[in-house]
Design a protein around this motif. Structure first.
Motif, short mmCIF file in Angstrom:
data_model
loop_
_atom_site.label_atom_id
_atom_site.label_comp_id
_atom_site.label_asym_id
_atom_site.label_seq_id
_atom_site.Cartn_x
_atom_site.Cartn_y
_atom_site.Cartn_z
N GLY A 178 0.78 -1.23 0.00
CA GLY A 178 0.00 0.00 0.00
C GLY A 178 0.81 1.27 0.00
O GLY A 178 0.26 2.37 -0.17
N ASP A 179 2.13 1.16 0.20
CA ASP A 179 2.99 2.35 0.15
C ASP A 179 3.03 2.93 -1.26
O ASP A 179 2.64 2.27 -2.24
N THR A 180 3.54 4.13 -1.37
CA THR A 180 3.65 4.82 -2.66
C THR A 180 5.12 5.12 -2.96
O THR A 180 5.86 5.55 -2.07
N VAL A 181 5.53 4.87 -4.20
CA VAL A 181 6.86 5.23 -4.65
C VAL A 181 6.74 6.02 -5.95
O VAL A 181 5.77 5.88 -6.69
N ILE A 182 7.74 6.84 -6.20
CA ILE A 182 7.79 7.64 -7.43
C ILE A 182 8.96 7.15 -8.27
O ILE A 182 10.08 7.02 -7.77
N GLY B 196 4.41 7.48 -11.90
CA GLY B 196 5.43 7.69 -12.92
C GLY B 196 5.56 9.16 -13.29
O GLY B 196 4.57 9.88 -13.41
N ILE B 197 6.81 9.59 -13.47
CA ILE B 197 7.11 10.97 -13.86
C ILE B 197 7.80 10.96 -15.22
O ILE B 197 8.76 10.20 -15.42
N PRO B 198 7.36 11.79 -16.17
CA PRO B 198 8.01 11.81 -17.49
C PRO B 198 9.49 12.17 -17.41
O PRO B 198 9.94 12.85 -16.48
N VAL B 199 10.24 11.71 -18.41
CA VAL B 199 11.66 12.01 -18.52
C VAL B 199 11.88 12.93 -19.72
O VAL B 199 11.45 12.62 -20.83
N LEU C 236 7.18 16.38 -11.25
CA LEU C 236 7.50 15.74 -9.98
C LEU C 236 6.96 16.55 -8.81
O LEU C 236 6.32 16.01 -7.89
N GLU C 237 7.20 17.86 -8.82
CA GLU C 237 6.72 18.70 -7.72
C GLU C 237 5.20 18.71 -7.68
O GLU C 237 4.60 18.68 -6.59
N GLU C 238 4.58 18.75 -8.84
CA GLU C 238 3.11 18.70 -8.90
C GLU C 238 2.58 17.41 -8.27
O GLU C 238 1.61 17.42 -7.51
N THR C 239 3.24 16.30 -8.57
CA THR C 239 2.84 15.00 -8.03
C THR C 239 3.05 14.95 -6.52
O THR C 239 2.20 14.46 -5.78
N LEU C 240 4.19 15.46 -6.07
CA LEU C 240 4.47 15.48 -4.63
C LEU C 240 3.46 16.33 -3.87
O LEU C 240 3.01 15.96 -2.78
N TYR D 69 10.15 6.69 -1.53
CA TYR D 69 11.36 7.18 -2.18
C TYR D 69 11.06 7.61 -3.61
O TYR D 69 10.00 7.29 -4.17
N ILE D 70 12.00 8.36 -4.18
CA ILE D 70 11.98 8.74 -5.60
C ILE D 70 13.09 7.94 -6.27
O ILE D 70 14.27 8.09 -5.93
N TYR D 71 12.73 7.08 -7.22
CA TYR D 71 13.71 6.25 -7.91
C TYR D 71 14.11 6.92 -9.22
O TYR D 71 13.26 7.31 -10.02
N THR D 72 15.42 7.05 -9.45
CA THR D 72 15.90 7.66 -10.68
C THR D 72 17.17 6.98 -11.17
O THR D 72 17.99 6.51 -10.38
N ILE D 73 17.30 6.90 -12.49
CA ILE D 73 18.55 6.49 -13.14
C ILE D 73 19.08 7.75 -13.83
O ILE D 73 18.73 8.02 -14.98
#
Length: 202
Positions: free
Chosen positions: A46-50, A72-75, A85-89, A101-105
């Motif tokens: 039930g947790d949320t990740v970005i 999901g956030i566009p790249v 990302l800020e809008e989603t947060l 957490y925010i996952y990024t490559i």
């Protein structure tokens, strides 16, 4: 294995401009085990990740198994879309939801191949602090950068301990060499370590 951790310290300082100690490094069986260990430590049903909207398929597979909510956030051409990302947060905050957490490559993003700009790396850290959300930086493709200077890792730019860093040798030495590493502050790494022991990996 202390000699390997000492080698990684030198490698990260030279390549990622990241300084760390032996006690901040955990050797793992490739970057996917690093992801599994972080997920086991930080996530519950039930947790949320970005994550980045276009992302390595293995990330989606593992998150789906855990039954967590994925945003999901566009790249863009220079990395993750920070406005989105800020809008989603902000939207999640208004619902009383704090992403785990925010996952990024950020360097050689998979599958887009983009490299996050230095400006975006710094602003991503600012957003992380503003909303109190950690960053999971997957730098497993960074050794493949050609023809341009490798940017400093996000963790190297952060002084608040909010960034968990992941690297691997499988993309630079041999695909079958399942040796990776996590770099995090001890208060985080000490929570991850028991899960690695339970997995029978030492």
């Amino acid at each position: 294995y202390l000699p390997l951790r000492k080698f990684i310290i030198k490698k990260l300082k030279k390549g990622a401009q990241l300084e760390c100690s032996e006690d901040e490094i955990l050797i793992v069986s490739g970057s996917l085990q690093a992801l599994d260990l972080v997920n086991e430590t930080l996530l519950r049903k039930g947790d949320t990740v970005i994550i980045e909207e276009a992302c390595y398929g293995g990330v989606f597979t593992r998150l789906n198994r855990l039954d967590v909510n994925v945003k999901g956030i566009p790249v863009e051409k220079d990395g993750i879309d920070l406005l989105k990302l800020e809008e989603t947060l902000n939207s999640l905050k208004s619902q009383g939801i704090l992403p785990r957490y925010i996952y990024t490559i950020p360097t050689i993003q998979n599958p887009t191949g983009t490299v996050m700009s230095l400006e975006k790396r710094l602003n991503l850290i600012k957003l992380s602090r503003k909303f109190n959300v950690p960053i999971f930086e997957d730098d497993c493709y960074a050794d493949l950068i050609w023809g341009e200077e490798r940017p400093p890792s996000i963790r190297s730019l952060d002084d608040s301990g909010r960034v968990i860093y992941c690297g691997t040798f499988s993309k630079s030495i041999a695909p079958g060499l399942r040796v990776g590493y996590l770099v995090a502050d001890w208060n985080v790494l000490s929570r991850i370590l028991p899960y690695k022991t339970d997995a029978g990996s030492g």
